[in-house]
Design an enzyme around this catalytic site. Structure first.
Site, mmCIF file in Angstrom:
data_model
loop_
_atom_site.group_PDB
_atom_site.id
_atom_site.type_symbol
_atom_site.label_atom_id
_atom_site.label_comp_id
_atom_site.label_asym_id
_atom_site.label_seq_id
_atom_site.Cartn_x
_atom_site.Cartn_y
_atom_site.Cartn_z
ATOM 1 N N LYS A 120 0.812 -1.225 0.000
ATOM 2 C CA LYS A 120 0.000 0.000 0.000
ATOM 3 C C LYS A 120 0.848 1.279 0.000
ATOM 4 O O LYS A 120 0.460 2.304 -0.552
ATOM 5 C CB LYS A 120 -0.935 0.010 1.204
ATOM 6 C CG LYS A 120 -2.013 -1.070 1.180
ATOM 7 C CD LYS A 120 -3.079 -0.771 0.147
ATOM 8 C CE LYS A 120 -4.236 -1.766 0.226
ATOM 9 N NZ LYS A 120 -5.178 -1.577 -0.908
ATOM 10 N N GLU A 142 -10.215 5.746 2.845
ATOM 11 C CA GLU A 142 -11.048 4.664 3.353
ATOM 12 C C GLU A 142 -10.127 3.533 3.766
ATOM 13 O O GLU A 142 -9.017 3.424 3.256
ATOM 14 C CB GLU A 142 -11.987 4.173 2.242
ATOM 15 C CG GLU A 142 -11.361 3.183 1.244
ATOM 16 C CD GLU A 142 -10.258 3.767 0.361
ATOM 17 O OE1 GLU A 142 -10.172 5.002 0.249
ATOM 18 O OE2 GLU A 142 -9.476 2.976 -0.217
ATOM 19 N N SER A 413 1.790 -9.727 -0.816
ATOM 20 C CA SER A 413 1.465 -8.300 -0.797
ATOM 21 C C SER A 413 1.542 -7.685 0.594
ATOM 22 O O SER A 413 1.695 -6.485 0.725
ATOM 23 C CB SER A 413 0.082 -8.083 -1.386
ATOM 24 O OG SER A 413 -0.865 -8.874 -0.701
#
Lengths: 439, 280
Positions: A120, A142, A413
C-alpha cells in the site's frame, strides 16, 4: 432481497479482444479499459478529478518527481523489496505430505517487507507527493482492514498533512489495533455507522466528505478502483512491484516466470505485479478473489464468478449486485478482499482473456497461510494467503499436466501481523475468552 | 437521433414563470415506509402545492445523500422497495394530478443500468414520467441514457456544482433537457442554515452557459429559504426537509399532516418570492 446467482455478462467480449488493442497493454491510459472504468461520480467532483489528472500527468513528465519518489522508495520504504524462493512451500504442490524435490519453483515478491507492512505504501507516497504539489492540506482515506489507513496516516505524518480515515464501525472493532496505530500516527479515525458498516460504506462516506471539502482535501483512494484517473494512477504507482520482480526473476532464473499470481480485492497489488508481464504472451496471469464460504453459499467476494458488470464508486466494472442493481454485501475472512467490486482494468483483462480470475475460499487461504508459516517462517497477510493457495492449485495443475521446471511468481502483498488474532481464532489457538477479547 | 422540441417540465416552468413565480420541486423516495404509503405521501405533497415531483430510487450506496435520505432509503430497501415500484408512483401522480404535475425519477445509475437503460426509459415514459435526474451520471458517460431518453422524449436533468468550470457548465447546459439542477453548495443532501450566495452566482453562470431553466437544490428547508431561492431560480428543489417529516414515530396520518404543512410553507415561500414583500 432476492439473491439469485449471477452469471457474468460477456456480450462485449468481441469488442475488446486483445488483438484489437494496438498499444501495449501495460500502457493503456484511462478513463476506459475496454468497456470498463469511466467517471460515474457527481459533477461536483469532476473539477478535482481533472486537477488531479493534470497534476499526475505533469508529475509523470517531471524527472524531479520521479527522483523524489524513488528516493522515498529506497530510504523510507526499503525498496527494492526482495525476491524469496520458497522450496519447502513449493514441495507441497506435490501433495500435503510431499517430501523431496518440488515439481515447480515458487518465488515470492516480498511486499510484506515494505515499511508499514504491505504494498500500500507505494501508492500512498506517490499520491501524497501529488497532494503537496496541488497545495492541498488535508487527505482522507477509506480503509477495511486498516492497511491502507495506516499507510495513509504514515505518509500524512511524513509530509505534514491532516489525515482523516473512514472505517466501517464493524471493521474498527475487528481491527482495533490498527485504529490505535493510525491514531498514534496522528490521524483521526471516523467509524462509519451506516449501511453494512464495512469498507464499501467507508468509501461512500469518504466520497461524501470529498464532495463537501474538495477545495482543500484530496481523497487518497487506496486501490485501482474509483473514477478516472485513480485506476490508471494507482496502477502507475504500483507498477514498480512488477518491474522489480521481472528483473529479479530474470536475474535468478534466467528467464521469465511461467505463472504470475496475486490476490485481488480492489486489485492494486495484482495490477502492479501483472503490469510488467501483460505484454509477455508466454506468462500466464492469475488473480485470486475471495471465495469466502464458497460461491454457492452466496457469502463471498468473487466478482468474476458471482457478479456482473455494473457501476459502483465511480467506475464500471464487475460487481456483486442483485437483479435490481443494488450492491450485494461481500464476505471474506480477509478484510482487504472484502469488497463487492474490482478495479476496471481487471474486468478488462478478464474479458479479453489476458488474466484468469478464480475464487479461493477462506479455508483454502488459511491452509496456505499456515503452510507458509510452517515451511518458510513467513507469516503472510490473509489477503496474500489467497494468492499462495491459488499458486498451489495452479502448480498442481501444471504438475498433473506433466509440465516440469515451471516457475511461479507470487505477490506476497502484505505481512500477517495484523491477522494473528484472526488466525489464532481460526486454528483454535486461543482460549475462547482470549479470542473474544481480540474481537 | 430524434429531435425533441418540448419538455413537459420546461413547459411547466415556463407557465409558472408567466404567472410570476418559480416552481416548488418536491422529493420523496419510493417505498418509504412502503410503496402504498409512499404514494399517499407524494399525492399529499402534490395537494399541498408541489409543482414538480421528484421520486427517489433507494440505493445501497447513495454518495450524494446526507443522513436523512440515507435513513429513508435504507428503510425502503429493507422493506423490499424495487426500481419498478417507482413506475407505480409515477402512474399514481399522473392520475392524481390529471397529468398536470411533471414527475421526474431521481436514480443513481446502477439500478437503471441493471434494469436496462432503454427498457427503463420506455417503461418510465409509458407510466407518464417526465424524465430522470442522474446524480452520478455526467453527460460524458451518458451516451446510452441520452439515446433512450431522446427516443422516449424524456427530460435529462444533470447536476452542476459551485466547482463546475465554465466549460463544464456549457457541456452540462447543452446536454440537459427540462432544467439543470444546480447544487447550491459543495456537499450532500440535507438541511442547512442558509443557502448561500454561491447558489445565486451558480444559477447566473449556468444561464450564461446556455441553460434555459435552472433549479436549485441542496439545503433548502424553510419557507424563507424557498422565497430567497425562488427569487432568482426557476425552481426550488426540496428533499430532506420533506423526508424528515416522515421519519418520525408519530401515527402515519400525523406524519402526512406534517408533510403537508411543511410543503405548504415552502410553496408559500416560492409564491411570494418575486412579489414586493419578497424574501425576508
Amino acid at each position: 432481497m432476492p439473491e439469485q446467482p449471477e452469471q457474468p455478462v460477456r456480450d462485449a467480449l468481441t469488442e475488446t479482444l486483445a488483438h484489437q488493442v494496438t498499444e501495449k497493454l501495460a500502457d493503456v491510459q484511462g478513463p476506459y479499459f475496454g468497456q470498463f472504468g469511466g467517471r460515474y461520480v457527481p459533477e461536483a467532483l469532476i473539477a478535482a478529478l481533472d486537477e488531479l489528472e493534470t497534476e499526475f500527468r505533469k508529475a509523470q513528465g517531471d524527472p524531479g518527481f520521479a527522483a523524489e519518489l524513488s528516493q522515498l522508495h529506497r530510504d523510507y520504504t526499503g525498496r527494492p523489496s526482495p525476491l524469496t524462493e520458497v522450496p519447502r512451500f513449493a514441495a507441497h504442490v506435490a501433495g500435503p505430505d510431499a517430501d523431496g524435490e518440488a515439481p515447480v519453483r515458487v518465488f515470492l515478491k516480498r511486499e510484506d517487507l515494505n515499511h508499514t507492512g504491505s504494498h500500500k505504501i507505494n501508492n500512498v507516497l506517490g499520491q501524497a507527493l501529488l497532494v503537496k504539489r496541488m497545495g492541498k492540506s488535508r487527505v482522507i482515506a477509506e480503509t477495511g482492514a486498516g492497511q491502507h489507513g495506516v499507510a495513509t496516516a504514515t505518509a500524512a505524518a511524513l509530509l505534514g498533512l491532516e489525515c482523516v480515515v473512514y472505517m466501517g464501525e464493524e471493521d474498527t472493532r475487528r481491527q482495533a489495533l490498527n485504529v490505535a496505530r493510525m491514531e498514534l500516527l496522528g490521524a483521526t479515525v471516523v467509524p462509519v455507522t451506516i449501511g453494512t458498516r464495512t469498507l464499501k460504506d467507508a468509501i461512500n462516506e469518504a466520497l461524501r466528505d470529498w464532495v463537501t471539502n474538495v477545495d482543500h482535501t484530496h481523497y487518497l483512494l487506496g486501490t485501482v478502483t474509483g473514477p478516472h484517473p485513480f485506476p490508471e494512477m494507482v496502477r502507475e504507482f504500483h507498477r514498480i512491484i512488477g518491474e522489480e520482480a521481472r528483473e529479479q526473476v530474470l536475474e535468478r532464473v534466467g528467464r521469465l516466470p511461467d505463472v504470475v499470481a496475486a490476490c485481488v480485492g480492489g486489485g492494486s497489488n495484482a495490477l502492479g505485479l501483472f503490469n510488467a508481464f501483460l505484454d509477455d504472451d508466454g506468462v500466464a496471469l492469475y488473480g485470486f478473489e475471495a471465495g469466502g464460504e464458497g460461491i454457492e453459499s452466496g457469502r463471498h467476494a468473487a466478482r468474476f464468478s458471482g457478479g456482473a458488470p455494473g457501476v459502483l464508486h465511480g467506475a464500471r466494472s464487475y460487481l456483486l449486485q442483485d437483479d435490481d442493481g443494488q450492491t450485494r454485501p461481500s464476505h471474506s475472512i480477509s478484510a482487504g478482499l472484502d469488497y463487492p467490486s474490482v478495479g476496471p482494468a481487471h474486468s478488462w483483462l478478464h474479458d479479453i482473456g489476458r488474466a484468469t480470475y478464480e475464487p479461493v475460499t477462506d479455508a483454502e487461504a488459511m491452509e496456505a497461510f499456515q503452510l507458509l508459516c510452517r515451511t518458510e517462517g513467513i507469516i503472510p497477510a490473509i489477503e496474500s494467503a489467497h494468492a499462495l493457495a491459488g499458486a498451489l492449485r495452479v502448480g498442481r495443475r501444471l504438475a498433473e499436466a506433466g509440465r516440469s521446471d515451471q516457475v511461479l511468481l507470487v505477490n506476497l502483498s502484505g505481512r500477517g501481523d495484523k491477522d494473528v488474532a484472526t488466525a489464532a481464532r481460526w486454528f483454535g489457538l486461543l482460549e475462547d475468552d482470549a479470542a473474544e477479547g481480540d474481537q | 437521433m430524434s429531435i425533441v422540441t418540448t419538455s413537459r417540465t420546461a413547459t411547466r416552468l415556463d407557465e409558472l414563470a408567466d404567472a410570476g413565480r418559480g416552481a416548488l420541486v418536491g422529493y420523496l423516495p419510493v417505498g418509504f415506509p412502503d410503496v402504498a404509503r409512499s404514494v399517499e405521501a407524494v399525492t399529499t405533497m402534490v395537494d399541498a402545492g408541489v409543482d414538480v415531483v421528484e421520486i427517489g430510487v433507494p440505493y445501497t450506496d447513495p454518495v450524494m445523500d446526507g443522513p436523512v435520505i440515507q435513513r429513508a432509503a435504507e428503510a425502503a430497501l429493507a422493506g423490499g422497495a424495487r426500481l419498478r415500484d417507482v413506475l407505480t408512483v409515477v402512474e399514481a401522480v399522473a392520475e392524481h394530478s390529471g397529468g398536470s404535475v411533471p414527475t421526474l425519477v431521481m436514480s443513481y445509475y446502477n439500478p437503471v443500468l441493471r434494469y436496462g437503460v432503454e427498457a427503463f426509459a420506455r417503461d418510465l415514459a409509458a407510466a407518464g414520467g417526465a424524465g430522470m435526474i442522474t446524480p452520478d451520471l455526467i453527460p460524458d458517460e451518458a451516451a446510452e441514457w441520452v439515446e433512450a431518453a431522446d427516443a422516449h422524449e424524456l427530460d435529462k436533468v444533470y447536476l452542476v456544482a459551485p466547482s463546475s468550470t465554465p466549460e463544464r457548465l456549457r457541456l452540462t447546459a447543452g446536454a440537459s433537457r427540462g432544467f439543470v439542477y444546480a447544487a447550491s453548495t459543495m456537499g450532500v443532501t440535507g438541511t442547512r442554515e442558509s443557502v448561500g450566495q454561491r447558489a445565486e452566482e451558480l444559477v447566473a453562470a449556468t444561464r450564461a452557459a446556455g441553460a434555459r431553466h435552472v433549479c436549485v437544490g441542496l439545503g433548502v428547508s424553510t419557507g424563507d429559504q424557498s422565497a430567497e431561492v425562488g427569487r432568482y431560480a426557476d425552481g426550488v428543489i426540496v428533499g430532506s426537509a420533506l423526508v424528515r417529516t416522515l421519519l418520525t414515530d408519530e401515527p402515519w396520518a400525523d406524519r402526512l399532516d406534517a408533510l403537508g404543512k411543511v410543503t405548504g410553507e415552502l410553496a408559500a415561500g416560492v409564491a411570494r418570492a418575486r412579489t414586493t414583500e419578497g424574501a425576508s
